[in-house]
Design an enzyme around this catalytic site. Structure first.
Site, short mmCIF file in Angstrom:
data_model
loop_
_atom_site.label_atom_id
_atom_site.label_comp_id
_atom_site.label_asym_id
_atom_site.label_seq_id
_atom_site.Cartn_x
_atom_site.Cartn_y
_atom_site.Cartn_z
CD GLU A 23 -0.87 0.77 3.60
OE1 GLU A 23 -1.28 1.93 3.32
OE2 GLU A 23 -0.96 0.27 4.72
CE LYS A 155 -3.42 2.32 11.23
NZ LYS A 155 -3.66 1.43 10.08
N1 PSU Z 1 -0.28 0.45 8.52
C1 PSU Z 1 0.75 1.17 9.03
N2 PSU Z 1 0.67 2.54 8.92
C2 PSU Z 1 -0.40 3.17 8.29
C3 PSU Z 1 -1.48 2.39 7.76
C4 PSU Z 1 -1.35 1.02 7.92
O1 PSU Z 1 1.71 0.60 9.57
O2 PSU Z 1 -0.41 4.39 8.19
C5 PSU Z 1 -2.67 3.07 7.05
C6 PSU Z 1 -3.32 2.05 6.14
O3 PSU Z 1 -3.27 2.59 4.83
C7 PSU Z 1 -4.74 1.93 6.64
C8 PSU Z 1 -4.99 3.30 7.19
O4 PSU Z 1 -5.63 1.60 5.61
O5 PSU Z 1 -3.74 3.55 7.88
C9 PSU Z 1 -6.23 3.35 8.05
O6 PSU Z 1 -6.72 4.67 8.11
P1 PSU Z 1 -8.20 4.99 8.65
O7 PSU Z 1 -8.15 4.61 10.11
O8 PSU Z 1 -8.37 6.49 8.44
O9 PSU Z 1 -9.16 4.17 7.86
#
Ligand code: PSU
Ligand code: MN
Length: 297
Positions: A23, A155
């Site tokens: 990604e 996360k």
């Molecule tokens: N994994 C990491 N760091 C990140 C992300 C994932 O180690 O920054 C990103 C991914 O792209 C995931 C996003 O889809 O954070 C989630 O964001 P939100 O909570 O706004 O959906």
């Protein structure tokens, strides 16, 4: 759907060789410069060293790009006008020819349509803490996209028990890579069970194959614990995170800004240890994803 493949990725796909999608939100919004660019390049190298072809995914000029040129990687890592897009933004990005970084949701969406079976990331989005009703679009995307996602759980900034329940309700299979508990991003344990432990890539390949034969549309999450020497103690993390959450609330940060904000605050407050853990788990996940892609043949 128009996809622009890099020559390397298009050749691998045409010859039926293993490919791993990566990604781009983690490059543009998840890690600070210059570590973000170094990591993006390193992740591709790790995938290659383990026998697969890396396909970093992003959107340039409204075109879905699968496999990026080095100048595109650099743009993602250095420009501050790259839009973080989730499913809701896809049509806008295409119509308005935008330059965007893809989240887990949109990377999975594009990877699946590109014919890629395995995707590596750090941690997926999930149900946020508190009563904000903020649920990452990563979750419903994983429920409707049959791909294998290698990650270190969701996360840590999220409500992990509620995220775990969400995954169960919507039929997303959660596997533990040589572990019995779902990892919690920077730490190896969460107290939350996986659906099945797997010890080798061939087991994941067999489960993904059965999913396809059954006509199920869900993703399979292969959750991989952060390498031991980078692990950060849960209780220490929680106090750092509490401070970051209070600050986010005070500054009125919400929506797609909240995840990047919390990650960078935690890195500041841990003397960079969360950043080191994040990079270590990303590299390790890229390696496991490559092994799985090879096993899928
Ligand atoms: N994994 C990491 N760091 C990140 C992300 C994932 O180690 O920054 C990103 C991914 O792209 C995931 C996003 O889809 O954070 C989630 O964001 P939100 O909570 O706004 O959906
Ligand atoms: Mn959100």
């Amino acid at each position: 759907m128009e996809i622009k493949f890099s020559p390397e990725v298009s050749e691998a796909i045409n010859e039926g060789r293993p490919v791993v999608a990566l990604e781009s939100t983690v490059i543009a919004h998840g890690l600070p410069h210059p570590r973000n660019l170094e990591t993006a390049v390193k992740l591709e190298a790790v995938v290659r060293e383990n026998g697969a072809t890396p396909a970093t995914i992003a959107v340039f000029g409204g075109q879905f790009c699968v496999g990026l040129r080095s100048d595109q990687m650099e743009q993602l890592a250095t420009r501050n006008d790259i839009r973080k897009i989730s499913r809701r933004d896809l049509a806008i990005a295409v119509a308005n020819r935008l330059d965007c970084a893809t989240t887990v949701a949109t990377t999975a969406f594009i990877a699946k349509r590109a014919g890629i079976k395995v995707f590596a990331t750090g941690g997926i989005g999930g149900v946020h803490r508190g009563f904000s009703a903020d649920i990452s679009a990563d979750l419903p995307e994983l429920a409707q996209t049959p791909i294998t996602v290698v990650c270190s759980g969701a996360k840590i900034v999220l409500d992990l028990p509620r995220t775990r329940e969400w995954l169960e309700t919507y039929g997303i299979t959660v596997l533990g890579w040589q572990c019995d508990e779902m990892p919690a991003f920077y730490s190896r344990t969460s107290g939350l069970a996986v659906d099945e432990r797997v010890d080798a890539a061939a087991e994941v390949a067999a489960i993904a194959d059965s999913r396809d034969r059954l006509g199920l549309t869900n993703s399979i999450l292969v959750s991989v614990p952060v390498p031991e020497r980078f692990e950060i103690d849960r209780s220490e993390l929680e106090s750092i995170l509490a401070e970051a959450l209070t600050l986010a609330d005070k500054q009125g940060i919400h929506g797609k800004e909240i995840t990047p904000f919390l990650l960078s605050q935690m890195s500041k407050r841990s003397g960079g240890r969360t950043l080191a853990a994040n990079i270590a788990l990303l590299e390790n996940n890229a390696r496991v994803a490559a092994e799985i892609a090879v096993a899928m043949g």
